[in-house]
Design a protein around this motif. Structure first.
Motif, PDB file in Angstrom:
ATOM      1  N   SER A 112       0.803  -1.222   0.000  1.00  0.00           N
ATOM      2  CA  SER A 112       0.000   0.000   0.000  1.00  0.00           C
ATOM      3  C   SER A 112       0.839   1.278   0.000  1.00  0.00           C
ATOM      4  CB  SER A 112      -0.946   0.005   1.192  1.00  0.00           C
ATOM      5  OG  SER A 112      -0.212  -0.036   2.388  1.00  0.00           O
TER       6      SER A 112
ATOM      7  N   ARG B 244     -10.471   8.460   0.528  1.00  0.00           N
ATOM      8  CA  ARG B 244     -11.091   7.251  -0.029  1.00  0.00           C
ATOM      9  C   ARG B 244     -11.686   7.562  -1.407  1.00  0.00           C
ATOM     10  NH1 ARG B 244     -15.318   3.852   0.873  1.00  0.00           N
ATOM     11  NH2 ARG B 244     -16.537   5.669   1.393  1.00  0.00           N
TER      12      ARG B 244
ATOM     13  N   ARG C 135      -5.373   5.784  -2.301  1.00  0.00           N
ATOM     14  CA  ARG C 135      -4.428   4.799  -2.840  1.00  0.00           C
ATOM     15  C   ARG C 135      -3.194   5.475  -3.392  1.00  0.00           C
ATOM     16  NH1 ARG C 135      -7.326   0.180  -6.509  1.00  0.00           N
ATOM     17  NH2 ARG C 135      -5.410  -0.995  -6.174  1.00  0.00           N
TER      18      ARG C 135
ATOM     19  N   ARG D 190       2.562   3.402  10.526  1.00  0.00           N
ATOM     20  CA  ARG D 190       1.323   2.863  11.086  1.00  0.00           C
ATOM     21  C   ARG D 190       1.461   2.595  12.579  1.00  0.00           C
ATOM     22  NH1 ARG D 190       0.085  -0.512   5.698  1.00  0.00           N
ATOM     23  NH2 ARG D 190      -1.091   1.173   4.742  1.00  0.00           N
TER      24      ARG D 190
ATOM     25  N   PHE E 196      -1.103   1.146  14.183  1.00  0.00           N
ATOM     26  CA  PHE E 196      -2.192   0.203  14.444  1.00  0.00           C
ATOM     27  C   PHE E 196      -1.833  -0.714  15.614  1.00  0.00           C
ATOM     28  CE2 PHE E 196      -2.959   0.182   9.563  1.00  0.00           C
ATOM     29  CZ  PHE E 196      -3.659   1.371   9.647  1.00  0.00           C
TER      30      PHE E 196
ATOM     31  N   ASN F 174     -12.746   2.022  11.312  1.00  0.00           N
ATOM     32  CA  ASN F 174     -11.323   1.992  10.924  1.00  0.00           C
ATOM     33  C   ASN F 174     -10.620   0.695  11.291  1.00  0.00           C
ATOM     34  OD1 ASN F 174     -11.460   4.748  10.015  1.00  0.00           O
ATOM     35  ND2 ASN F 174     -11.362   5.366  12.148  1.00  0.00           N
TER      36      ASN F 174
ATOM     37  N   ASP G 280      -8.356  -1.970  10.572  1.00  0.00           N
ATOM     38  CA  ASP G 280      -7.325  -2.055   9.547  1.00  0.00           C
ATOM     39  C   ASP G 280      -6.969  -3.510   9.259  1.00  0.00           C
ATOM     40  OD1 ASP G 280      -4.823  -2.737  11.317  1.00  0.00           O
ATOM     41  OD2 ASP G 280      -5.879  -1.119  12.357  1.00  0.00           O
TER      42      ASP G 280
ATOM     43  N   ASP H 261      -4.203  -4.925   9.442  1.00  0.00           N
ATOM     44  CA  ASP H 261      -3.318  -5.518  10.452  1.00  0.00           C
ATOM     45  C   ASP H 261      -4.133  -6.184  11.568  1.00  0.00           C
ATOM     46  OD1 ASP H 261      -0.128  -4.897  10.552  1.00  0.00           O
ATOM     47  OD2 ASP H 261      -1.156  -3.425   9.321  1.00  0.00           O
ATOM     48  N   GLN H 262      -5.346  -5.708  11.804  1.00  0.00           N
ATOM     49  CA  GLN H 262      -6.220  -6.373  12.785  1.00  0.00           C
ATOM     50  C   GLN H 262      -6.859  -7.606  12.146  1.00  0.00           C
ATOM     51  OE1 GLN H 262      -5.501  -5.137  15.624  1.00  0.00           O
ATOM     52  NE2 GLN H 262      -4.584  -3.457  14.479  1.00  0.00           N
TER      53      GLN H 262
ATOM     54  N   ASN I 131     -15.013   2.614   7.211  1.00  0.00           N
ATOM     55  CA  ASN I 131     -13.618   2.550   6.724  1.00  0.00           C
ATOM     56  C   ASN I 131     -12.993   1.186   7.023  1.00  0.00           C
ATOM     57  OD1 ASN I 131     -11.426   3.737   5.351  1.00  0.00           O
ATOM     58  ND2 ASN I 131     -10.477   4.429   7.260  1.00  0.00           N
TER      59      ASN I 131
ATOM     60  N   CYS J 125      -8.981  -0.628   6.076  1.00  0.00           N
ATOM     61  CA  CYS J 125      -7.977   0.375   5.731  1.00  0.00           C
ATOM     62  C   CYS J 125      -6.574  -0.163   6.026  1.00  0.00           C
ATOM     63  CB  CYS J 125      -8.235   1.677   6.489  1.00  0.00           C
ATOM     64  SG  CYS J 125      -8.214   1.514   8.285  1.00  0.00           S
ATOM     65  N   GLY J 126      -5.586   0.549   5.531  1.00  0.00           N
ATOM     66  CA  GLY J 126      -4.190   0.172   5.806  1.00  0.00           C
ATOM     67  C   GLY J 126      -3.597  -0.662   4.694  1.00  0.00           C
ATOM     68  N   SER J 127      -2.863  -1.667   5.100  1.00  0.00           N
ATOM     69  CA  SER J 127      -2.074  -2.502   4.184  1.00  0.00           C
ATOM     70  C   SER J 127      -2.923  -3.120   3.073  1.00  0.00           C
ATOM     71  CB  SER J 127      -1.383  -3.589   5.006  1.00  0.00           C
ATOM     72  OG  SER J 127      -1.164  -4.742   4.249  1.00  0.00           O
ATOM     73  N   SER J 128      -2.277  -3.327   1.906  1.00  0.00           N
ATOM     74  CA  SER J 128      -2.971  -3.887   0.740  1.00  0.00           C
ATOM     75  C   SER J 128      -3.062  -5.409   0.786  1.00  0.00           C
ATOM     76  CB  SER J 128      -2.219  -3.478  -0.531  1.00  0.00           C
ATOM     77  OG  SER J 128      -0.884  -3.977  -0.493  1.00  0.00           O
ATOM     78  N   ARG J 129      -2.605  -6.026   1.859  1.00  0.00           N
ATOM     79  CA  ARG J 129      -2.498  -7.493   1.919  1.00  0.00           C
ATOM     80  C   ARG J 129      -3.807  -8.193   1.543  1.00  0.00           C
ATOM     81  NH1 ARG J 129      -1.189  -7.207   8.304  1.00  0.00           N
ATOM     82  NH2 ARG J 129       0.256  -5.738   7.388  1.00  0.00           N
TER      83      ARG J 129
ATOM     84  N   SER K  75     -18.758   2.241   4.869  1.00  0.00           N
ATOM     85  CA  SER K  75     -17.701   2.564   3.909  1.00  0.00           C
ATOM     86  C   SER K  75     -16.576   1.559   4.050  1.00  0.00           C
ATOM     87  CB  SER K  75     -17.154   3.983   4.131  1.00  0.00           C
ATOM     88  OG  SER K  75     -16.622   4.100   5.431  1.00  0.00           O
ATOM     89  N   ILE K  76     -16.065   1.130   2.913  1.00  0.00           N
ATOM     90  CA  ILE K  76     -15.016   0.112   2.900  1.00  0.00           C
ATOM     91  C   ILE K  76     -13.810   0.682   2.164  1.00  0.00           C
ATOM     92  CG2 ILE K  76     -14.419  -2.224   2.088  1.00  0.00           C
ATOM     93  CD1 ILE K  76     -17.355  -2.992   2.472  1.00  0.00           C
TER      94      ILE K  76
ATOM     95  N   ASP L  21     -10.557   1.372  -0.110  1.00  0.00           N
ATOM     96  CA  ASP L  21     -10.452   1.118  -1.550  1.00  0.00           C
ATOM     97  C   ASP L  21      -9.765  -0.197  -1.904  1.00  0.00           C
ATOM     98  OD1 ASP L  21     -11.689   3.512  -2.077  1.00  0.00           O
ATOM     99  OD2 ASP L  21      -9.835   4.624  -2.399  1.00  0.00           O
ATOM    100  N   ILE L  22      -8.550  -0.389  -1.392  1.00  0.00           N
ATOM    101  CA  ILE L  22      -7.789  -1.568  -1.825  1.00  0.00           C
ATOM    102  C   ILE L  22      -8.491  -2.837  -1.346  1.00  0.00           C
ATOM    103  CG2 ILE L  22      -5.548  -2.758  -1.816  1.00  0.00           C
ATOM    104  CD1 ILE L  22      -4.177  -0.103  -1.340  1.00  0.00           C
TER     105      ILE L  22
END
Lengths: 468, 197
Positions: A136, A204, A236, A430, A432, B18, B20, B22-23, B76, B79-83, B102-103, B105-106
Motif C-alpha cells: 500500500s 477514499r 491509494r 502505522r 495500528f 477503521n 485495519d 493488520d487487525q 472505513n 484500511c491500511g495494508s494492501s495485503r 464505507s469500505i 479502496d484496496i
C-alpha cells in the motif's frame, strides 16, 4: 492540435495509459509502466500464473527486491532469518525471478532495499509513469509525479500476466498546502498534521495531488515522505507535480537516460503539471506554518497532536479504546512518556536525509540506557552513503544498533518487534494495534523527534537539540 | 472463484470504525506462500489472548456467532495494508460478505476478486444492523439489496464489472487476457513502452 480542455496531472497520466477505455460494462484497462514486487505479496501470484500456464509478459518492466520479512541482523556473516517460513519466502522469490527472467535485488546486493526506497534511487520511479506494487505504500513514488498505487496479490498476477489492470477512475483531491515548515518540523509532521485535520478516510476513492508553496519547497526525499502516507489518509495514491527539484534528482540515475535523451524526457515531464484552469473533484487547504513536531497518541495515524499539546479527550468509543490500548491519559502532553524502543527506519523515513537529520540530534550524545535505539537504513545504498559520511559511527557511539536494510520493525515480520505493552517512538507509518509486535504500542514521529526521544528515554521535543 | 448470487445468514457485528488489515490478519501470519488456511489467523489478536485462548467476549467467539457468514463492521473497514491475506482470512473463516457504511479502496477490490461481497450501505440502515447482532438477513448481489431487520431493505452499489465478477465467478484476469491484442497495440503505439522491450 486544437486546444484541449485543462487537465490535472492525474488526468494526463490516466489518459496516456488507457490501453482500452472504459466501456458500459467494464472499467478502463490501464497499462502499467513499472511493476515492483517483493517476497511477501508475490508468491501466490506466481502460483496463479503457474496454475494457469501463463508467463510474465514484461519481465523487463518488472523489478524485484527483498525487504518485508528479511532479517536486518547477521550472525556469523549469515542472515538471521526469523524462521523457515520467512527464509522460504525469499527463496521462493529467487526461484520465481529466475524462472521468469525478472531482475532481483537480493540480500547483500548493492541495489537491494525497501521497494519504495530503491525505486527512486535506481531511477525506476519517473514522472508520468504508472507504477504498482503489492504494497500500500506504493503511493510513495507519487512524489515524482507518477501515478503509483498499492495492489493486491491477484492484481500482481494480472500485471505479471498482462502488464495491465482494470481500474475504475478515481476522483481527484487537491490539497493546497501553504506556509513554511518551522525549525524541527518535517514532511512527516506535515503529513501527520494533514491526516489529523482531514481524517484517515478523507482520500477514499480519490487520488491526492499535494500542491502549493509548502510542497514546492520540499526536497525529493521529503516529498517521498509526504506521498508515502497518502494511504494513511485513505487514498491509494498521492502525487506531486514534477519540477526542477524532481529533474535534478533524477539526472544521472541508473535507469534514467543521459544527454539528449534526458533533455527530451525533461521536456515531456514539464508538460505534466496540472493545467492552470483544471478542476479537482475536491479541494482542501492546509497551513503548514502553524505545525509543531507531531506525535500520535492512538491506534490510527489520525490520532495525533503537537508535541507540546495535551492529548485530546476521547471523542468516541474508538478513541477511548485507543487510549486504553496505548495506556495513555488524555489531558496532558505525551512529552516525558517513557519509550522502550526508538525505531528509525521504514519506507517513510529511512532515506539518507532522514538519517542525517537523526544523526544531527544524536551527534556527541548518548541515548538513555533504558531505551533501545534501532537504526535501519532504507536501502543498501543509503547504508553505504551513511557509512561514507560517518553517520553509522554517530549512531553506534550514541548507543544505537546499526542494521542491514529492510522493513524491519515497521511491519515486524522478521523478528524485530516490540514485546506486549512496550512503547516505541517510531519513524514508520502505522500505529495500528500490534503493528510493531502483538500488544506493542507505537508513537509515530519524525526522525528528529525519534532521535530526541532516544536521548531522553521518553517522548521528547527535538527542537532544543537542534539549536546550534 | 465460485459465483455469489445471494447470501442468507445471521450477522456478526464488529462495530469499531477503521478496522485495519493488520487487525484482520496480523503481519506475522503473512509468511506463507499459499492463499488457503488463513482463517485461523483472522482477527488473531482480538480473538485470542496472549496465551492463545479464545476470548469469550469477542463477537466472533460467541456461541450465537458460529456459522454466521455476514460480518457487519464499522466505517472505513479494511484500511491500511494492501495485503490480500485479509479477504483470504475472512473467506477461509467462512465469511461471504462484509457490510459497512464505507469500505477502504484496496480492500474492496481485493474482496471482490475473492468472492467476498463488499456491501456499503447508508448509515441509517447500518445503524439498524449494528443494533441487532445475530439477525438473519439476505444480501442479493444481483439486485444490490440487503434485507433489514424491520422488514425493509437497503440498497448497495457495486461497479457493474465487480457485480458481474461476483455473479459469474470470473475475475478480471480472464477479461485482461482476452484484451491481449489491444494491449499489444498499446505497447506498439507507445515508443517509450516499445523501446524498453
Amino acid at each position: 492540435m486544437t486546444a484541449e480542455s485543462p487537465r490535472t496531472l492525474f488526468d494526463k497520466i490516466w489518459d496516456a495509459h488507457e490501453a482500452v477505455p472504459a466501456g458500459p460494462d467494464h472499467p478502463a484497462v490501464i497499462y502499467v509502466d513499472t511493476h515492483l514486487i517483493h517476497e511477501v505479496t508475490s508468491p501466490q501470484a506466481f502460483a496463479l500464473l503457474r496454475e494457469r500456464g501463463l508467463r510474465v509478459r514484461r519481465p523487463d518492466r518488472t523489478w524485484a527486491t527483498v525487504d518485508h520479512s528479511i532479517p536486518t541482523r547477521f550472525v556469523e556473516g549469515r542472515p538471521a532469518f526469523l524462521n523457515r517460513a520467512t527464509r522460504n519466502q525469499v527463496e521462493t522469490l529467487e526461484r520465481n525471478c529466475e524462472e521468469h527472467g525478472i531482475p532481483l535485488y537480493r540480500m547483500g546486493d548493492p541495489g537491494q532495499g525497501i521497494v519504495h526506497v530503491i525505486g527512486p534511487e535506481l531511477g525506476l520511479t519517473q514522472p508520468g509513469r504508472t507504477i504498482v506494487c503489492g504494497d500500500s505504500h506504493t503511493s510513495t513514488h507519487g512524489a515524482f509525479g507518477a501515478w503509483a498505487f498499492g495492489i493486491g496479490t491477484t492484481e500482481v498476477a494480472q500485471v505479471l500476466a498482462t502488464q495491465c489492470l482494470l481500474q475504475e477512475r478515481p476522483r481527484t483531491l487537491g490539497i493546497e498546502i501553504s506556509g513554511r515548515l518551522g525549525a524541527g518540523v518535517s514532511a512527516k509532521d506535515l503529513i501527520l498534521g494533514v491526516i489529523r485535520r482531514f481524517g484517515v478516510a478523507a482520500g477514499r476513492g480519490h487520488v491526492i495531488e499535494y500542491r502549493g508553496a509548502a510542497v514546492r519547497a520540499l526536497d525529493m526525499e521529503a516529498r517521498l515522505t509526504l506521498c508515502n502516507m497518502s494511504i494513511e489518509a485513505g487514498a491509494r495514491a498521492g502525487l506531486i507535480a514534477p519540477d526542477e527539484t524532481t529533474f535534478e534528482y533524477l539526472e544521472g540515475k541508473e535507469h534514467v537516460p543521459s544527454g539528449d535523451g534526458f533533455a527530451d524526457l525533461v521536456a515531456r515531464w514539464s508538460r505534466l503539471p496540472t493545467d492552470e484552469d483544471a478542476a479537482f473533484d475536491r479541494l482542501l487547504s492546509f497551513d503548514a506554518g502553524s505545525l509543531e513536531p507531531m506525535v500520535t497518541w492512538g491506534t490510527n495515524p489520525g490520532m495525533s497532536c503537537g508535541i507540546s499539546e495535551a492529548v485530546p479527550a476521547p471523542a468516541d468509543a474508538g478513541e477511548r479504546a485507543a487510549l486504553d490500548y496505548m495506556g495513555i491519559e488524555a489531558g496532558r502532553p505525551l512529552l516525558g512518556r517513557p519509550a522502550d524502543v526508538v525505531f528509525i527506519g521504514s519506507c517513510t523515513n529511512a532515506r539518507i536525509s532522514d538519517l542525517r537529520a537523526a544523526a544531527r540530534v544524536l551527534a556527541g550524545r548518548r541515548t538513555n540506557p533504558a531505551t533501545q535505539l534501532l537504526v535501519v537504513p532504507g536501502s543498501a545504498k543509503v547504508r553505504r552513503q551513511a557509512e561514507a559520511e560517518g553517520l553509522d559511527e554517530v549512531f553506534r557511539s550514541a548507543g544505537a544498533e546499526w542494521r542491514a536494510p529492510g522493513c524491519s520493525m515497521c511491519i515486524a515480520m522478521n523478528g524485530d518487534r516490540l514485546s506486549p505493552k512496550e512503547l516505541a517512538v517510531s519513524t514508520s507509518n502505522r500505529n495500528f494495534e500490534g503493528r510493531q509486535g502483538p500488544g506493542g504500542r507505537t508513537v509515530l514521529a519524525s526522525p528528529v523527534t525519534a532521535a530526541a526521544s532516544a536521548l531522553a528515554g521518553a517522548v521528547a521535543d527535538p527542537r532544543p537539540f537542534l539549536q546550534d | 472463484m465460485e459465483p455469489v448470487v445471494r447470501i442468507a445468514s445471521r450477522t456478526v457485528v464488529l462495530p469499531a470504525d477503521n478496522v485495519d488489515t493488520d487487525q484482520i490478519i496480523p503481519a506475522r501470519f503473512l509468511t506463507g506462500t499459499r492463499t488457503d488456511g488463513l482463517g485461523d489467523s483472522l482477527f488473531a489478536d482480538w480473538r485470542r489472548d496472549g496465551a492463545g485462548e479464545l476470548r469469550p467476549d469477542f463477537p466472533l467467539n460467541r456461541p450465537e456467532a458460529q456459522g454466521a457468514r455476514i460480518l457487519v463492521a464499522g466505517a472505513n473497514f479494511g484500511c491500511g495494508s494492501s495485503r490480500e491475506h485479509a479477504p483470504w482470512a475472512l473467506t477461509d473463516y467462512g465469511f461471504a460478505a462484509v457490510v459497512s457504511p464505507s469500505i477502504a479502496d484496496i480492500f474492496k477490490g481485493n474482496a471482490v476478486r475473492n468472492g467476498l461481497v463488499p456491501v456499503e450501505i447508508a448509515p441509517s440502515a447500518h445503524r439498524e444492523l449494528l443494533a441487532r447482532p445475530g439477525t438473519e438477513i439476505v444480501i442479493d448481489v444481483e439486485a444490490g439489496t440487503v434485507s433489514l431487520p424491520d422488514g425493509g431493505s437497503a440498497r448497495f452499489e457495486l461497479p457493474p464489472f465487480a457485480r458481474r465478477c461476483l455473479l459469474t465467478g470470473r475475475g478480471p484476469l480472464d477479461f485482461l487476457l482476452e484484451r491481449e491484442p489491444a494491449i499489444l497495440r498499446y505497447e506498439q503505439g507507445h515508443d517509450d513502452v516499445a523501446a524498453a522491450r
